[in-house]
Enzyme design. Structure first.
Site, PDB file in Angstrom:
ATOM      1  CG  HIS A  98     -39.558   0.342  -1.001  1.00  0.00           C
ATOM      2  ND1 HIS A  98     -39.308   0.201   0.258  1.00  0.00           N
ATOM      3  CD2 HIS A  98     -38.078  -0.028  -1.492  1.00  0.00           C
ATOM      4  CE1 HIS A  98     -38.158  -0.253   0.733  1.00  0.00           C
ATOM      5  NE2 HIS A  98     -37.271  -0.210  -0.494  1.00  0.00           N
TER       6      HIS A  98
ATOM      7  CD  GLU B 286     -31.974   1.529  -4.916  1.00  0.00           C
ATOM      8  OE1 GLU B 286     -31.319   2.974  -5.016  1.00  0.00           O
ATOM      9  OE2 GLU B 286     -32.804   1.368  -3.940  1.00  0.00           O
TER      10      GLU B 286
ATOM     11  CD  GLU C 240     -34.481  -2.703  -0.262  1.00  0.00           C
ATOM     12  OE1 GLU C 240     -35.036  -1.503  -0.347  1.00  0.00           O
ATOM     13  OE2 GLU C 240     -33.543  -2.767  -0.823  1.00  0.00           O
TER      14      GLU C 240
ATOM     15  CG  ASP D 286     -41.856  -0.064   2.618  1.00  0.00           C
ATOM     16  OD1 ASP D 286     -41.995   0.019   1.261  1.00  0.00           O
ATOM     17  OD2 ASP D 286     -41.046   0.680   3.272  1.00  0.00           O
TER      18      ASP D 286
HETATM   19  O1  G2I Z   1     -34.722   4.026   0.506  1.00  0.00           O
HETATM   20  C1  G2I Z   1     -35.339   2.886   1.042  1.00  0.00           C
HETATM   21  C2  G2I Z   1     -34.387   1.616   0.590  1.00  0.00           C
HETATM   22  C3  G2I Z   1     -34.406   1.730  -0.925  1.00  0.00           C
HETATM   23  N1  G2I Z   1     -33.619   0.462  -1.380  1.00  0.00           N
HETATM   24  C4  G2I Z   1     -32.245   0.484  -0.857  1.00  0.00           C
HETATM   25  C5  G2I Z   1     -32.213   0.470   0.725  1.00  0.00           C
HETATM   26  O2  G2I Z   1     -30.929   0.438   1.126  1.00  0.00           O
HETATM   27  C6  G2I Z   1     -32.990   1.734   1.003  1.00  0.00           C
HETATM   28  O3  G2I Z   1     -32.913   1.751   2.638  1.00  0.00           O
HETATM   29  C7  G2I Z   1     -32.977   2.950   3.059  1.00  0.00           C
HETATM   30  C8  G2I Z   1     -32.663   2.824   4.463  1.00  0.00           C
HETATM   31  O4  G2I Z   1     -33.940   2.352   4.981  1.00  0.00           O
HETATM   32  C9  G2I Z   1     -32.442   4.370   5.275  1.00  0.00           C
HETATM   33  O5  G2I Z   1     -32.338   3.996   6.709  1.00  0.00           O
HETATM   34  O6  G2I Z   1     -31.666   3.627   2.698  1.00  0.00           O
HETATM   35  C10 G2I Z   1     -31.371   4.983   3.082  1.00  0.00           C
HETATM   36  C11 G2I Z   1     -30.303   5.551   2.689  1.00  0.00           C
HETATM   37  O7  G2I Z   1     -29.004   4.731   2.425  1.00  0.00           O
HETATM   38  C12 G2I Z   1     -31.383   5.099   4.646  1.00  0.00           C
HETATM   39  O8  G2I Z   1     -31.307   6.223   5.335  1.00  0.00           O
HETATM   40  C13 G2I Z   1     -30.127   6.633   5.716  1.00  0.00           C
HETATM   41  C14 G2I Z   1     -29.977   8.157   5.904  1.00  0.00           C
HETATM   42  O9  G2I Z   1     -29.969   8.710   4.704  1.00  0.00           O
HETATM   43  C15 G2I Z   1     -28.732   8.440   6.834  1.00  0.00           C
HETATM   44  O10 G2I Z   1     -28.894   9.891   6.787  1.00  0.00           O
HETATM   45  C16 G2I Z   1     -28.674   7.781   8.113  1.00  0.00           C
HETATM   46  O11 G2I Z   1     -27.853   8.179   8.681  1.00  0.00           O
HETATM   47  O12 G2I Z   1     -30.271   6.017   7.235  1.00  0.00           O
HETATM   48  C17 G2I Z   1     -29.020   6.212   7.912  1.00  0.00           C
HETATM   49  C18 G2I Z   1     -29.082   5.366   9.307  1.00  0.00           C
HETATM   50  O13 G2I Z   1     -30.237   5.840   9.825  1.00  0.00           O
END
Ligand code: G2I
Length: 447
Positions: free
Chosen positions: A247, A168, A276, A278
């Site tokens: 996404h 990104e 990714e 969805d």
């Molecule tokens: O935002 C969707 C994706 C966009 N592209 C990069 C990916 O790495 C990203 O994945 C998401 C995860 O699905 C989420 O699960 O990335 C987020 C941010 O890294 C993730 O969210 C985080 C929350 O921000 C945290 O607060 C939480 O502790 O998930 C963590 C674990 O549940």
């Protein structure tokens, strides 16, 4: 009767009895599977594997590996995993110089012990930086980033099929510019520096650039990433693949030129991955289109959905995945599996262009020499046609037969028109130092 011949007689009778009961069992069940009979694969991973060795994967959260409903679906359906959060910078180096790999290792172990391939996500990113890194800048940050890439890629060396080396790094909108971040402020070459460090640490991993909103071929962001990858290929920066996160917010956000985007990146000589996926409310049409587009591009190596059940999704309120919260298959699942099963076995693309050109062009690789190779292309569905073939520079087509070729200004795109000599044409390509790239069919148009 000697003891030996008694034994032989007994085992013969036993074999005969077993054979008879096998016949009885088949008669009772009522189906006989004959060798060579085609049977549709019944899981996403198995079907993708039959399409040219592709994968169908999912993001996995370590915290859910204790949930048997979750792992039942994971183990049954998928042959690739990406750690949803566990390999990010904040997870793997929470304090500077202190690396923690427990959760990531659990995911890798779960996957690899079941023959699933692993995508590493992600080594360098403006987001999910631990506090210590967020506060850094300049040379100290550049060195810390490179050290992170080296340490993490080294830890997982040999276990990761593809790394999202950089995630990104471009801005949304019309600027086509790099995203401002502390990493970007260390100098525009931070991305290529990360790729070089990753290559050195794990020479066998495929190295990808990964981003969202690079799905629509007309978007400035897509074009900007394309130009960066083109530049990296031209200058020998070690990049092997591009990940389109994909996404989608709804059926309309699946762009009708998605296939053009995939094949255009592929024509640069990189693999493409849908990393990714969805889609809001999981419309069957959009899911089916994504699968068909990937299958149509030889270098599209696979699809990863961003979670298993809607309840596992980072945007669960949009129900964007293939399984509902109870773990049941949704209509989108059926659409995806059917599209995979309907794909060309062997997975070589037969590529009608976006919109459909009324014919299909299929590549058959020909003889290879040290410095050049032959390719033939067979057209079906039309008797007069034009086929667009794209070559990866510095390769160059040096000769053709059985068609009338014309060229674009770059010399990399050949349009071959039928000349009455049949439906198969061919050409010779000089490698010019790149022995791995192969031509791609961009379109086949009847008439
Ligand atoms: O935002 C969707 C994706 C966009 N592209 C990069 C990916 O790495 C990203 O994945 C998401 C995860 O699905 C989420 O699960 O990335 C987020 C941010 O890294 C993730 O969210 C985080 C929350 O921000 C945290 O607060 C939480 O502790 O998930 C963590 C674990 O549940």
């Amino acid at each position: 009767m000697s003891r030996d011949s008694a034994d032989t007689g007994r085992s013969r009778r036993l074999r005969a009895a077993l054979a008879l009961s096998a016949v009885g069992l088949l008669a009772a069940v009522g189906t006989v599977v004959l060798p060579g009979t085609a049977s549709a694969a019944s899981t996403l991973g198995a079907s993708a594997a039959e399409r040219g060795g592709r994968y169908f994967g999912t993001a996995v959260a370590a915290s859910r590996l204790n949930d048997s409903a979750y792992t039942t679906i994971l183990n049954r359906e998928f042959n690739q995993v990406t750690a949803e959060n566990e390999m990010k910078i904040d997870a793997t180096q929470p304090q500077q110089g202190q690396f923690t790999f427990g959760n990531a290792d659990r995911i890798v172990q779960h996957a690899r012990s079941r023959g699933m391939q692993v995508r590493g996500h992600t080594l360098a990113w403006h987001s999910q930086q631990p506090g210590w890194m967020q506060n850094m800048s300049g040379t100290a940050l550049r060195n810390a980033m490179l050290n992170h890439v080296t340490q993490v890629a080294t830890h997982f060396r040999g276990q990761i099929a593809w790394w999202d080396v950089v995630n990104e790094a471009f801005q949304d909108g019309s600027s086509g510019a790099r995203r401002d971040s502390n990493l970007q402020r260390t100098g525009n070459d931070w991305i290529e520096a990360a790729f070089r460090a990753a290559r050195q640490a794990d020479p066998n991993a495929q190295l990808c650039y990964n981003d969202y909103n690079i799905d629509n071929w007309n978007d400035a962001k897509t074009q900007a990433v394309y130009r960066m990858v083109q530049d990296f290929k031209n200058r020998g920066v070690p990049i092997d693949c591009v990940g389109l996160q994909s996404h989608f917010t709804g059926g309309s956000n699946y762009p009708s030129n998605y296939r053009t985007t995939l094949s255009s990146f592929a024509a640069l000589g990189v693999d493409v991955h849908i990393t990714e996926l969805d889609i809001r409310n999981a419309p069957t049409d959009a899911y089916r289109n994504v699968v068909n587009d990937c299958l149509a591009v030889a270098r599209c190596k696979g699809i990863t959905v961003w979670g298993i059940r809607d309840s596992d999704s980072w945007r669960s309120s949009e129900s964007p995945l293939l399984f509902n919260g109870s773990g049941n298959k949704k209509p989108a699942y059926d659409a995806v599996l059917a599209a995979l099963n309907n794909g060309n076995p062997g997975g070589n693309p037969t590529t009608p262009p976006p919109g459909g050109g009324g014919c299909t062009a299929t590549i058959t690789p020909g003889q290879v020499w040290g410095d050049r190779y032959n390719t033939s292309v067979t057209v079906s569905g039309a008797s007069t046609w034009s086929v667009v073939v794209t070559i990866t520079p510095p390769q160059k087509i040096s000769g053709t037969w059985s068609g009338n070729p014309t060229w674009d200004s770059s010399g990399n795109v050949m349009t071959m028109r039928s000349n009455g000599s049949g439906n198969t044409f061919g050409f010779t390509t000089m490698m010019n130092g790149n022995s791995s790239a192969r031509p791609q069919i961009t379109s086949c148009t009847a008439g």
